[in-house]
Scaffold this motif. Structure first.
Motif, short mmCIF file in Angstrom:
data_model
loop_
_atom_site.label_atom_id
_atom_site.label_comp_id
_atom_site.label_asym_id
_atom_site.label_seq_id
_atom_site.Cartn_x
_atom_site.Cartn_y
_atom_site.Cartn_z
N UNK A 121 -23.56 -2.51 24.68
CA UNK A 121 -23.36 -2.33 26.12
C UNK A 121 -24.70 -2.07 26.83
N UNK A 122 -25.61 -1.38 26.12
CA UNK A 122 -26.92 -1.10 26.72
C UNK A 122 -27.79 -2.35 26.79
N UNK A 123 -27.51 -3.30 25.91
CA UNK A 123 -28.32 -4.52 25.85
C UNK A 123 -27.79 -5.60 26.80
N UNK A 124 -26.51 -5.90 26.68
CA UNK A 124 -25.96 -7.02 27.45
C UNK A 124 -24.75 -6.65 28.31
N UNK A 125 -24.31 -5.40 28.26
CA UNK A 125 -23.09 -5.02 28.99
C UNK A 125 -23.37 -4.23 30.24
N UNK A 126 -22.49 -3.27 30.53
CA UNK A 126 -22.59 -2.47 31.76
C UNK A 126 -23.86 -1.64 31.84
N UNK A 259 -22.75 7.03 32.23
CA UNK A 259 -21.78 7.25 31.15
C UNK A 259 -20.79 6.10 31.28
N UNK A 260 -20.61 5.36 30.20
CA UNK A 260 -19.78 4.16 30.24
C UNK A 260 -18.53 4.37 29.39
N UNK A 261 -17.37 4.01 29.95
CA UNK A 261 -16.11 4.18 29.22
C UNK A 261 -15.67 2.88 28.59
N UNK A 262 -15.44 2.90 27.28
CA UNK A 262 -14.93 1.72 26.58
C UNK A 262 -13.68 2.10 25.79
N UNK A 299 -16.08 -5.47 26.12
CA UNK A 299 -14.81 -5.39 25.38
C UNK A 299 -15.05 -5.35 23.88
N UNK A 300 -14.27 -6.15 23.15
CA UNK A 300 -14.36 -6.15 21.69
C UNK A 300 -15.64 -6.76 21.15
N UNK A 301 -16.45 -7.37 22.02
CA UNK A 301 -17.69 -7.99 21.54
C UNK A 301 -18.87 -7.03 21.52
N UNK A 302 -18.69 -5.82 22.04
CA UNK A 302 -19.81 -4.88 22.14
C UNK A 302 -20.47 -4.66 20.77
N UNK A 303 -19.65 -4.56 19.72
CA UNK A 303 -20.17 -4.28 18.38
C UNK A 303 -21.05 -5.39 17.83
N UNK A 304 -20.64 -6.64 18.01
CA UNK A 304 -21.46 -7.73 17.46
C UNK A 304 -22.77 -7.87 18.25
N UNK A 305 -22.71 -7.61 19.56
CA UNK A 305 -23.97 -7.62 20.35
C UNK A 305 -24.89 -6.50 19.87
#
Ligand SMILES: [Zn+2]
Length: 324
Positions: A121-126, A259-262, A299-305
């Motif tokens: 999330x810090x790299x490509x997300x919110x 603070x980001x909620x997932x 979403x569910x892709x956060x881990x692979x990113x």
């Protein structure tokens, strides 16, 4: 040979998500394999290695062009890439880094699954572009990760980000799964919301559409609250007031940008942020007020990113920030 590719892997108790990335562009392809937990999880890492090999053959990519594999596992990981206990996978002590590396012949980087989701999330997300952010994953329990100065903070024992076990109610009488009482996840996780709703139904005589149901889920509670069910609304507001206060305390300690909620519960959307606000405002220190509360976007892709970001970080020791 130029190392143009990398793999991000998010290992869960039922499925394992894999992503093939190109270092100069982005995610090329993602897919899933089942997690085989039989024989104390002995097949898990060989299955991942086979999936990686198959993908490389399929695409005609030479191993020399692969920078490495970044993998998130559901447990605490020490600095050597060793998992000391992983109940969901049937694992005792497993050296993930060494084992997967010898199976594939590729460099392997390991971190906790919630932590790499935060990194993603810090790299490509919110959280893209932020140097400091926290991810709170609201699922069956509450986990998360901490990114500071663009890097993952794993903690002294690799156990950083156990936000669900911050004690938020010293008066609690019921036990948390961890053996303590009054943990945040007893209120604001999916199981916590259901637990609180049950208690509310017992002590509050007002009508509720959930009263007639033998079983209900966190989504049922959230949907009822959204539709104005007074009891469900009381539960959501009080649970998320605690979550808001916990988020404020984290902000007071670390002063992140957001603070980001997932996690599953966060799918309920923006209304959660409104329910959190009163608790946050009450507990936040004035100098930390500008911290934003946002919803996760990968979403569910956060881990692979996040897994791929781990690979990139270790491949570029001098350039380790998330916002590159
Ligand atoms: Zn606990």
């Amino acid at each position: 040979m130029e190392k143009k590719y990398g793999f991000g892997v998010d290992l869960g108790g039922t499925t394992c998500k894999l992503g093939l990335f190109r270092t100069d562009v982005d995610l090329l392809e993602k897919w899933e394999i089942p997690t085989d937990t039989s024989d104390f999880g002995a097949h898990i890492l060989p299955d991942i290695a086979a999936a990686v090999e198959t993908k490389l053959t399929e695409r005609g990519i030479e191993k020399a062009a692969v920078l490495g594999i970044g993998i998130g596992v559901p447990g605490a990981v020490d600095a050597d890439g060793v998992v000391h206990r992983c109940v969901n996978l049937g694992w005792g002590v497993v050296n993930v880094k060494e084992t997967l590396s010898s199976l594939t012949g590729l460099p392997v980087h390991v971190a906790n699954d919630a932590s790499i989701a935060a990194l993603g999330e810090a790299w490509k997300g919110s959280g893209a572009g932020m140097s400091g952010m926290l991810l709170l994953t609201l699922g069956t329990g509450i986990g998360g990760g901490i990114v500071l100065n663009g890097r993952l903070w794993n903690g002294y024992n690799g156990a950083a980000g156990e936000f669900g076990h911050m004690m938020v109610n010293p008066a609690e009488t019921e036990l948390c799964s961890c053996g303590k009482r009054g943990c945040l996840e007893q209120y604001a996780s999916a199981t916590g919301l259901v637990r609180c709703m049950r208690l509310q139904l017992q002590m509050d005589d007002r009508p509720s559409r959930l009263r007639a149901k033998n079983t209900f889920t966190a989504k049922d509670v959230i949907d009822a609250a959204k539709d104005g069910d007074a009891l469900a609304l009381t539960v959501m507001q009080s649970s998320f007031e605690l979550l808001g206060a916990a988020a404020a305390n984290l902000c007071n300690a670390l002063n992140p940008e957001a603070v980001i909620l997932g996690g599953g519960v966060s799918k309920a959307g923006e209304i959660l942020l409104r329910w959190m606000r009163p608790g946050f405002e009450k507990a936040v220190f004035h100098a930390c007020k500008s911290c934003r509360i946002l919803l996760a976007s990968l979403g569910n892709d956060a881990g692979i990113y996040g897994g791929m970001k781990l690979v990139l970080e270790s491949g570029n020791a001098n350039e380790t920030r998330c916002h590159d």
